[in-house]
Design a protein around this motif. Sequence first.
Motif, PDB file in Angstrom:
ATOM      1  N   THR A  80     103.569 137.568  76.458  1.00 34.02           N
ATOM      2  CA  THR A  80     104.915 137.141  76.847  1.00 34.02           C
ATOM      3  C   THR A  80     105.178 137.566  78.281  1.00 34.02           C
ATOM      4  O   THR A  80     105.476 138.737  78.558  1.00 34.02           O
ATOM      5  CB  THR A  80     105.980 137.758  75.916  1.00 34.02           C
ATOM      6  N   GLY A  81     105.046 136.649  79.218  1.00 34.72           N
ATOM      7  CA  GLY A  81     105.299 136.964  80.620  1.00 34.72           C
ATOM      8  C   GLY A  81     106.781 137.136  80.882  1.00 34.72           C
ATOM      9  O   GLY A  81     107.601 136.341  80.431  1.00 34.72           O
ATOM     10  N   GLN A  82     107.134 138.170  81.641  1.00 35.38           N
ATOM     11  CA  GLN A  82     108.538 138.443  81.946  1.00 35.38           C
ATOM     12  C   GLN A  82     108.878 138.188  83.412  1.00 35.38           C
ATOM     13  O   GLN A  82     110.009 138.434  83.840  1.00 35.38           O
ATOM     14  CB  GLN A  82     108.885 139.883  81.559  1.00 35.38           C
ATOM     15  N   THR A  93     107.587 135.155  86.685  1.00 40.32           N
ATOM     16  CA  THR A  93     106.842 133.907  86.851  1.00 40.32           C
ATOM     17  C   THR A  93     105.351 134.177  86.990  1.00 40.32           C
ATOM     18  O   THR A  93     104.518 133.472  86.403  1.00 40.32           O
ATOM     19  CB  THR A  93     107.363 133.132  88.074  1.00 40.32           C
ATOM     20  N   GLU A 129     103.660 136.765  85.775  1.00 39.23           N
ATOM     21  CA  GLU A 129     103.150 137.152  84.462  1.00 39.23           C
ATOM     22  C   GLU A 129     103.046 135.949  83.535  1.00 39.23           C
ATOM     23  O   GLU A 129     102.108 135.846  82.733  1.00 39.23           O
ATOM     24  CB  GLU A 129     104.042 138.221  83.835  1.00 39.23           C
ATOM     25  N   SER A 130     103.996 135.034  83.641  1.00 46.83           N
ATOM     26  CA  SER A 130     103.961 133.844  82.782  1.00 46.83           C
ATOM     27  C   SER A 130     102.775 132.959  83.125  1.00 46.83           C
ATOM     28  O   SER A 130     102.134 132.374  82.231  1.00 46.83           O
ATOM     29  CB  SER A 130     105.270 133.054  82.936  1.00 46.83           C
ATOM     30  N   SER A 159      99.750 134.690  81.754  1.00 43.79           N
ATOM     31  CA  SER A 159      99.690 134.495  80.312  1.00 43.79           C
ATOM     32  C   SER A 159      99.147 133.114  79.980  1.00 43.79           C
ATOM     33  O   SER A 159      98.250 132.962  79.142  1.00 43.79           O
ATOM     34  CB  SER A 159     101.079 134.671  79.691  1.00 43.79           C
ATOM     35  N   GLY A 160      99.678 132.100  80.653  1.00 44.35           N
ATOM     36  CA  GLY A 160      99.245 130.743  80.362  1.00 44.35           C
ATOM     37  C   GLY A 160      97.781 130.522  80.673  1.00 44.35           C
ATOM     38  O   GLY A 160      97.056 129.888  79.895  1.00 44.35           O
TER      39      GLY A 160
END
Length: 238
Positions: free
Chosen positions: A165-167, A169, A171-172, A175-176
């Motif tokens: 769960t990226g918190q 942009t 990290e998101s 994650s993706g």
Amino acid sequence: MPDLAIDIGNTGTKYGIFENDVLIKQGYFKEGDLPQDLLAYTFDNAIVASVAGKPQTIKARLAVSGSFVELSAQTALPVINKYKTPQTLGADRIAGAAGAHYFFPNRNCLVIDAGTCITYDFTDNQAQYHGGAIAPGLRMKFKALHTFTQRLPLVEQTSENLILTGQTTQESIESGVLTGTVAELQGIINAYTERSPDLVVILCGGDAGFFESKLKGRIFVIPELVLIGLHRILTHNV
């Protein structure tokens, strides 16, 4: 005299020097920058495989006393090629299949080559190569998110950890790309394992180290698989 195997890839060129079927030296260079290691030898036989550059440029600068094989759809192979369009098959993919067959004869093998692209290649226990899949690699995914959007930043992979769960942009995106690609690899491994319970999974390529500890099940990591496969093809032809 030693043999030579050269793999010209999308981002650079790898080479392996073999003595009595043993890989004794390997290295990497950019196109046109042939290292002294290669210029200092007279090779018995050599093989060049390319998905990007022109083998003739390298061939002209090497000293080879015997056979010089440029891997193509017409080259004899130690595996049976069942690919429907062999003329479009990447040389590194069929070399990886030949390497898998060498290490694990009479086994169903899935080779995952995690480099610029991630390729999946299946060879069955009858030494028949069937094909597989091609997907974007990690760096290609990071670059695509930046290139084809207006506001997403270019993220460079900086962490070995997976974020679900990226918190932010960044990290998101991590994650993706990272968590998503691990899930992709695991899903494809699971799908092949359902078809072939005795499946051997072999991981190679520049990002093999990243994926090795993140996949479930027994994974064999053989970084030099393609070079060894090229050498097996060479010995099959001389």
